[in-house]
Design a protein around this motif. Structure first.
Motif, PDB file in Angstrom:
ATOM      1  N   GLN A 242       0.795  -1.229   0.000  1.00  0.00           N
ATOM      2  CA  GLN A 242       0.000   0.000   0.000  1.00  0.00           C
ATOM      3  C   GLN A 242       0.826   1.278   0.000  1.00  0.00           C
ATOM      4  N   HIS A 243       2.115   1.200   0.287  1.00  0.00           N
ATOM      5  CA  HIS A 243       2.903   2.429   0.322  1.00  0.00           C
ATOM      6  C   HIS A 243       4.336   2.118  -0.097  1.00  0.00           C
ATOM      7  N   PRO A 244       5.053   3.124  -0.611  1.00  0.00           N
ATOM      8  CA  PRO A 244       6.453   2.893  -0.967  1.00  0.00           C
ATOM      9  C   PRO A 244       7.325   2.756   0.271  1.00  0.00           C
ATOM     10  N   GLY A 245       8.496   2.184   0.080  1.00  0.00           N
ATOM     11  CA  GLY A 245       9.386   1.937   1.200  1.00  0.00           C
ATOM     12  C   GLY A 245       9.211   0.532   1.750  1.00  0.00           C
ATOM     13  N   GLU A 246       9.862   0.304   2.871  1.00  0.00           N
ATOM     14  CA  GLU A 246       9.882  -1.037   3.442  1.00  0.00           C
ATOM     15  C   GLU A 246       8.607  -1.348   4.215  1.00  0.00           C
ATOM     16  N   LEU A 278       9.448   6.654 -11.152  1.00  0.00           N
ATOM     17  CA  LEU A 278      10.137   7.378 -10.089  1.00  0.00           C
ATOM     18  C   LEU A 278       9.703   8.838 -10.110  1.00  0.00           C
ATOM     19  N   ARG A 279       9.129   9.306  -9.008  1.00  0.00           N
ATOM     20  CA  ARG A 279       8.683  10.689  -8.898  1.00  0.00           C
ATOM     21  C   ARG A 279       9.736  11.492  -8.146  1.00  0.00           C
ATOM     22  N   VAL A 280      10.232  12.553  -8.780  1.00  0.00           N
ATOM     23  CA  VAL A 280      11.318  13.361  -8.232  1.00  0.00           C
ATOM     24  C   VAL A 280      10.850  14.804  -8.130  1.00  0.00           C
ATOM     25  N   LEU A 281      11.092  15.400  -6.963  1.00  0.00           N
ATOM     26  CA  LEU A 281      10.833  16.825  -6.747  1.00  0.00           C
ATOM     27  C   LEU A 281      12.173  17.542  -6.691  1.00  0.00           C
ATOM     28  N   LEU A 282      12.413  18.423  -7.666  1.00  0.00           N
ATOM     29  CA  LEU A 282      13.653  19.191  -7.750  1.00  0.00           C
ATOM     30  C   LEU A 282      13.342  20.651  -7.433  1.00  0.00           C
ATOM     31  N   VAL A 283      13.940  21.145  -6.358  1.00  0.00           N
ATOM     32  CA  VAL A 283      13.766  22.541  -5.955  1.00  0.00           C
ATOM     33  C   VAL A 283      15.126  23.217  -6.073  1.00  0.00           C
ATOM     34  N   SER A 284      15.239  24.175  -7.004  1.00  0.00           N
ATOM     35  CA  SER A 284      16.495  24.893  -7.235  1.00  0.00           C
ATOM     36  C   SER A 284      16.406  26.262  -6.601  1.00  0.00           C
ATOM     37  N   LEU A 346      12.006  10.878  -4.362  1.00  0.00           N
ATOM     38  CA  LEU A 346      13.260  11.584  -4.133  1.00  0.00           C
ATOM     39  C   LEU A 346      12.995  13.080  -4.151  1.00  0.00           C
ATOM     40  N   ILE A 347      13.587  13.774  -3.186  1.00  0.00           N
ATOM     41  CA  ILE A 347      13.543  15.236  -3.132  1.00  0.00           C
ATOM     42  C   ILE A 347      14.975  15.747  -3.274  1.00  0.00           C
ATOM     43  N   ILE A 348      15.189  16.624  -4.253  1.00  0.00           N
ATOM     44  CA  ILE A 348      16.507  17.213  -4.482  1.00  0.00           C
ATOM     45  C   ILE A 348      16.419  18.701  -4.166  1.00  0.00           C
ATOM     46  N   ALA A 367      12.141  15.988   7.101  1.00  0.00           N
ATOM     47  CA  ALA A 367      12.928  15.105   7.959  1.00  0.00           C
ATOM     48  C   ALA A 367      12.162  13.815   8.280  1.00  0.00           C
ATOM     49  N   ASP A 368      10.871  13.938   8.560  1.00  0.00           N
ATOM     50  CA  ASP A 368      10.058  12.739   8.812  1.00  0.00           C
ATOM     51  C   ASP A 368       9.945  11.887   7.559  1.00  0.00           C
ATOM     52  N   TYR A 369       9.869  12.535   6.417  1.00  0.00           N
ATOM     53  CA  TYR A 369       9.805  11.820   5.139  1.00  0.00           C
ATOM     54  C   TYR A 369      11.065  10.967   4.938  1.00  0.00           C
ATOM     55  N   VAL A 370      12.230  11.503   5.301  1.00  0.00           N
ATOM     56  CA  VAL A 370      13.484  10.758   5.172  1.00  0.00           C
ATOM     57  C   VAL A 370      13.514   9.603   6.163  1.00  0.00           C
ATOM     58  N   ARG A 371      13.062   9.840   7.391  1.00  0.00           N
ATOM     59  CA  ARG A 371      13.066   8.765   8.399  1.00  0.00           C
ATOM     60  C   ARG A 371      12.162   7.609   8.004  1.00  0.00           C
ATOM     61  N   ASN A 372      11.141   7.884   7.218  1.00  0.00           N
ATOM     62  CA  ASN A 372      10.206   6.844   6.787  1.00  0.00           C
ATOM     63  C   ASN A 372      10.604   6.201   5.472  1.00  0.00           C
ATOM     64  N   GLY A 373      11.836   6.455   5.018  1.00  0.00           N
ATOM     65  CA  GLY A 373      12.326   5.768   3.833  1.00  0.00           C
ATOM     66  C   GLY A 373      12.415   6.614   2.592  1.00  0.00           C
ATOM     67  N   GLY A 374      12.041   7.895   2.633  1.00  0.00           N
ATOM     68  CA  GLY A 374      12.147   8.752   1.470  1.00  0.00           C
ATOM     69  C   GLY A 374      13.589   9.146   1.190  1.00  0.00           C
TER      70      GLY A 374
END
Length: 450
Positions: A242-246, A278-284, A346-348, A367-374
């Protein structure tokens, strides 16, 4: 006392002469010749003397011999009283062998292998013993071994061809029963929104026949599910991803009455959920040459969905330009970093300096997104040590390094691979011989691990 022959002539010659003598005696007796019997007996007595009869009186002396006592110390030996039984048996054997002249018993304790199970025969093969003095081995175990060879090792074959003994002592009270849950196959990953199939099998070791059991399945915060399962038969379990990650899936089977241990009645399976794209968010942020490189690289891959925003003006920018003359769209902060942040793989953050652009609550969401496998990739330059740096926000908790204010050094240098870089899949193929055609870098930053 023993009798043996040491003939002075070849045995075949003595046998031939004996046959001829007996034949001649029989022929003479039939023809009525006198004295043939005595002559034949005299010749046979001479042949018996030539055969060299002798009596042997063997004197037996004990020859030094070495034997092995292999004691299983794997995790399965901690079940019940197996370890205590093994210790008692090993001590009793050591005491009994001490009274046998010429026999030296070497004890080897075999711990459980890390990821390779119990390997008792490997210990038997690698034991250091004097050459030619091995007499046999005694193994004290619960019977759970993972390196049983199809044939005995050459060490168990003596010099004259006999097979040396291998004794097995089982640390059990008769025939024990045990129920075991095995994972036969599991997918390493599955597409989000689709099902993953896990194949399991429940074995009742020592049981006379197959029986029914109850399998309990736990996944995430969902309530546990139960289903009947037939022992001894592979079963397929289908679970939605149901969700990405482990995703952790806990499997446990009901205990068997009177079984030795329930520790092997449960297993945990890890399934990684991935998206088909793969969905990528790029913020420059700060304009730089790498911005175009990122965009061209990500756009070139059709399996990547790229969402790109460039921060050209901060909320604090005040240059007198009327809002009606700006062709810029508002930065959708809430939509990207709260409502849809879980939809990105992925967030860049490229050259991003937080000049009142992202409130701290949204940085906490990242930060929570990264802890949950993002995935998070931060590329930065001198702005990483200036006002608005990300390392002074709540996002610093998930950043692997910190750059001090005096960490920017401007001078020519050539990069080199670290020990970690030599094994990383992205940089493992690089060599430090960059060649004369590659100009040196002119700016570097000194980081400290956090």
């Amino acid at each position: 006392m023993m009798f043996d022959l040491s003939p002075m002539l070849p045995v075949w010659l003595l046998a031939t002469l004996a046959v001829l003598t007996v034949a001649g005696a029989i022929y003479g007796a039939l023809r009525g010749a006198r004295g043939m019997l005595w002559r034949a007996l005299a010749v046979l007595a001479l042949l018996g003397w030539l055969s060299g009869p002798r009596s042997l009186h063997p004197v037996l002396r004990p020859v030094p011999q070495d034997a092995l006592l292999v004691v299983d110390r794997s995790a399965s030996m901690q079940v019940g009283h197996r370890s205590a039984i093994a210790d008692h048996a090993a001590e009793q054997i050591m005491q009994d062998v001490a009274h046998l002249p010429g026999l030296t018993l070497h004890r080897v304790d075999v711990p459980g292998g890390t990821g390779h199970g119990t390997r008792l025969f490997e210990a038997l093969d690698h034991a250091d013993l004097p050459q030619g003095r091995f007499a046999g081995a005694i193994v004290v175990t619960d019977g759970m071994d993972h390196d049983v060879p199809p044939h005995l090792a050459p060490r168990f074959h003596g010099a004259n061809g006999q097979t040396l003994p291998l004794h097995l002592l089982l640390t059990a009270h008769g025939e024990e029963q045990d129920r075991r849950l095995r994972i036969l196959s599991t997918p390493p990953y599955a597409i989000v929104g689709q099902n993953a199939t896990i194949r399991v099998q429940v074995d009742d070791l020592g049981a006379p026949s197959a029986s029914d059991a109850i399998l309990t399945i736990r996944s995430g915060d969902a309530p546990p599910q139960t289903r009947p399962i037939q022992t001894g038969t592979p079963q397929d379990i289908t679970l939605p991803v149901q969700h990405p990650g482990e995703t952790l899936v806990g499997l446990s089977v009901s205990p068997l009455a009177g079984e030795a241990s329930t520790e092997n009645n449960s297993e945990v399976v890890r399934i990684r959920g991935v998206r088909d794209r793969l969905r990528v968010l790029l913020v420059s942020g700060v304009p730089n040459q790498g911005e175009r490189v990122w965009r061209r690289l990500l756009k070139a891959d059709p399996s990547v969905d790229l969402v790109h925003f460039t921060i050209l003006r901060s909320p604090n920018t005040d240059d007198g330009t009327p809002l009606s003359d700006l062709a810029l769209i508002p930065f959708p902060i809430r939509e990207l970093f709260q409502e849809k942040i879980r939809s990105f793989d992925l967030i860049i953050l490229d050259g991003f300096r937080n000049s009142n652009i992202l409130p701290d609550e949204y940085l906490t969401n990242i930060a929570d997104y990264v802890r949950n496998g993002g995935g998070l990739l931060v590329t930065a330059g001198p702005e990483f040590t200036q006002d608005g740096t990300l390392q002074d926000t709540s996002l610093a908790q998930v950043l692997p390094a910190h750059v001090s204010t005096d960490g920017i050094v401007t001078r020519a240098f050539r990069p080199s691979l670290t020990d970690l870089g030599k094994t990383h899949p992205v940089t493992a193929g690089l060599t430090e011989d960059w060649g004369p055609g590659i100009a040196p870098f002119i700016r570097t930053s000194h980081t400290a691990k956090t």
